[in-house]
Design a protein around this motif. Structure first.
Motif, PDB file in Angstrom:
ATOM      1  N   TYR A   1      11.620 -19.717  -7.268  1.00  0.00           N
ATOM      2  CA  TYR A   1      10.461 -20.515  -6.917  1.00  0.00           C
ATOM      3  C   TYR A   1       9.716 -20.976  -7.940  1.00  0.00           C
ATOM      4  O   TYR A   1       9.141 -22.245  -7.701  1.00  0.00           O
ATOM      5  CB  TYR A   1       9.459 -19.531  -5.945  1.00  0.00           C
ATOM      6  N   VAL A   2       9.504 -20.096  -8.999  1.00  0.00           N
ATOM      7  CA  VAL A   2       8.880 -20.921 -10.089  1.00  0.00           C
ATOM      8  C   VAL A   2       9.710 -22.180 -10.833  1.00  0.00           C
ATOM      9  O   VAL A   2       9.145 -23.074 -11.168  1.00  0.00           O
ATOM     10  CB  VAL A   2       8.624 -19.858 -11.452  1.00  0.00           C
ATOM     11  N   ASP A   3      10.980 -21.889 -10.858  1.00  0.00           N
ATOM     12  CA  ASP A   3      11.943 -23.114 -11.101  1.00  0.00           C
ATOM     13  C   ASP A   3      11.743 -24.275 -10.519  1.00  0.00           C
ATOM     14  O   ASP A   3      11.676 -25.290 -10.975  1.00  0.00           O
ATOM     15  CB  ASP A   3      13.407 -22.583 -11.094  1.00  0.00           C
ATOM     16  N   SER A   4      11.505 -24.000  -9.056  1.00  0.00           N
ATOM     17  CA  SER A   4      11.231 -25.423  -8.047  1.00  0.00           C
ATOM     18  C   SER A   4       9.789 -25.980  -8.834  1.00  0.00           C
ATOM     19  O   SER A   4       9.717 -27.044  -8.611  1.00  0.00           O
ATOM     20  CB  SER A   4      11.410 -24.866  -6.855  1.00  0.00           C
ATOM     21  N   VAL A   5       9.120 -25.213  -8.834  1.00  0.00           N
ATOM     22  CA  VAL A   5       7.625 -25.679  -9.347  1.00  0.00           C
ATOM     23  C   VAL A   5       7.729 -26.512 -10.526  1.00  0.00           C
ATOM     24  O   VAL A   5       7.312 -27.460 -10.869  1.00  0.00           O
ATOM     25  CB  VAL A   5       6.544 -24.620  -9.284  1.00  0.00           C
TER      26      VAL A   5
ATOM     27  N   ILE B   1      19.974 -26.024   1.530  1.00  0.00           N
ATOM     28  CA  ILE B   1      18.639 -26.603   0.963  1.00  0.00           C
ATOM     29  C   ILE B   1      17.251 -27.100   1.888  1.00  0.00           C
ATOM     30  O   ILE B   1      16.131 -26.540   1.621  1.00  0.00           O
ATOM     31  CB  ILE B   1      18.772 -28.092   0.193  1.00  0.00           C
ATOM     32  N   ARG B   2      18.005 -27.315   3.331  1.00  0.00           N
ATOM     33  CA  ARG B   2      16.757 -27.356   4.071  1.00  0.00           C
ATOM     34  C   ARG B   2      15.987 -26.275   4.669  1.00  0.00           C
ATOM     35  O   ARG B   2      14.789 -25.976   4.633  1.00  0.00           O
ATOM     36  CB  ARG B   2      17.381 -27.986   5.399  1.00  0.00           C
ATOM     37  N   ARG B   3      16.941 -25.150   4.546  1.00  0.00           N
ATOM     38  CA  ARG B   3      16.306 -23.874   4.731  1.00  0.00           C
ATOM     39  C   ARG B   3      15.403 -23.154   3.684  1.00  0.00           C
ATOM     40  O   ARG B   3      14.295 -22.714   4.000  1.00  0.00           O
ATOM     41  CB  ARG B   3      17.364 -22.677   5.158  1.00  0.00           C
TER      42      ARG B   3
ATOM     43  N   ARG C   1      19.273 -25.908  -7.284  1.00  0.00           N
ATOM     44  CA  ARG C   1      18.288 -24.893  -7.429  1.00  0.00           C
ATOM     45  C   ARG C   1      17.641 -24.487  -6.179  1.00  0.00           C
ATOM     46  O   ARG C   1      17.499 -23.410  -5.830  1.00  0.00           O
ATOM     47  CB  ARG C   1      16.999 -25.279  -8.339  1.00  0.00           C
ATOM     48  N   ALA C   2      17.582 -25.408  -5.308  1.00  0.00           N
ATOM     49  CA  ALA C   2      17.013 -25.156  -3.986  1.00  0.00           C
ATOM     50  C   ALA C   2      17.992 -24.493  -3.392  1.00  0.00           C
ATOM     51  O   ALA C   2      17.539 -23.440  -2.445  1.00  0.00           O
ATOM     52  CB  ALA C   2      16.454 -26.378  -3.373  1.00  0.00           C
TER      53      ALA C   2
ATOM     54  N   VAL D   1      25.359 -30.718  -3.686  1.00  0.00           N
ATOM     55  CA  VAL D   1      24.134 -30.871  -3.055  1.00  0.00           C
ATOM     56  C   VAL D   1      24.530 -31.380  -1.603  1.00  0.00           C
ATOM     57  O   VAL D   1      23.933 -30.892  -0.702  1.00  0.00           O
ATOM     58  CB  VAL D   1      23.289 -31.788  -3.776  1.00  0.00           C
ATOM     59  N   TYR D   2      25.512 -32.271  -1.627  1.00  0.00           N
ATOM     60  CA  TYR D   2      26.019 -32.702  -0.387  1.00  0.00           C
ATOM     61  C   TYR D   2      26.181 -31.381   0.885  1.00  0.00           C
ATOM     62  O   TYR D   2      26.040 -31.283   1.739  1.00  0.00           O
ATOM     63  CB  TYR D   2      26.998 -33.767  -0.228  1.00  0.00           C
TER      64      TYR D   2
END
Length: 246
Positions: free
Chosen positions: A67-71, A181-183, A122-123, A174-175
């Motif tokens: 989560y910090v990585d996504s921020v 990723i949506r979850r 990452r997501a 990613v595809y």
């Protein structure tokens, strides 16, 4: 420099989209130690190296925390393409203004694409409950970017080919991982609401583009008599063949 401009800008742009500070450090230290003509002297300045070194350490730590990585990635949506474009501009600046523009465009666009792929991967990784995967992926990214960027100094075309392979492979992953990723995005939004960095869903602005007279999903409220809308006519045209068959 002309023949090496595109592969060098492409490789450094790809690397900047993943870890911009690692790219600056590798190029700057190489020029500082070996005084290489193909690397812009501005990257070897002491203040640039110190700043890149400090930010590299911060990113190395932040990038390994879920989560910090996504921020951190969200903040760097602008930073990484800007660094990629700047390095590309500096690489082509010594030859001609057109080379500088081409280098900036190549580095900036490649960094933006690379950053988007990294953020997407990452997501997907953050959907796993354990933190070990974040550490493994982050370490792999750092080592790969450092190695490919160093290779670009001596063999720019080979490094660009490797960067292209990683770029295509990342886009494919990613595809394939789009569902995860949506979850993750839903979980990330909920986490953001809890820590106060996202607007709660019940306070978000309503969708003003929807027809206010159209009933919501699941609503049993009848339409006012005489009211006919384009969306209703489309629905009836779609249902009519099935009614006839029955």
């Amino acid at each position: 420099m002309g023949a090496e401009l595109i592969p060098m800008a492409f490789t450094t742009g790809w690397g900047s989209g993943i870890n911009a500070y690692a790219v600056v450090l590798v190029l700057g230290l190489a020029d500082k130690i070996f005084n290489l003509s193909q690397i812009p002297n501005a990257l070897a300045r002491t203040d640039v190296l110190i700043g890149a070194g400090v930010l590299f350490v911060v990113e190395m730590l932040a990038d390994k925390i879920p989560y910090v990585d996504s921020v951190w990635d969200s903040v760097h949506t602008v930073v990484r393409p800007a660094v990629g474009a700047t390095i590309g501009y500096l690489i082509g600046h010594d030859t001609a203004s057109l080379d500088a523009a081409v280098g900036a465009a190549t580095g900036g666009v490649t960094a933006l694409i690379s950053h988007g792929i990294k953020a997407g991967l990452r997501a997907a990784v953050n959907t796993s409950p354990e933190p070990a995967s974040n550490v493994l992926v982050s370490t792999t990214e750092d080592v790969t970017v450092t190695g490919v960027t160093a290779l670009a100094i001596a063999h720019p075309w080979l490094a660009a080919a490797i960067a292209l392979v990683f770029l295509v492979l990342g886009a494919f992953l990613v595809y394939k991982l789009a569902g995860r990723i949506r979850r993750y995005k839903r979980r990330y939004d909920a986490w953001g609401e809890r820590v106060g960095i996202a607007v709660p869903s019940d306070r978000r602005a309503p969708d003003t583009t929807a027809d206010p007279r159209r009933p919501s999903a699941g609503s049993t409220e009848p339409l006012p008599r005489g009211e006919r809308h384009e969306w209703q006519e489309q629905h009836e045209r779609f249902e009519r063949p099935f009614d006839q068959d029955s």
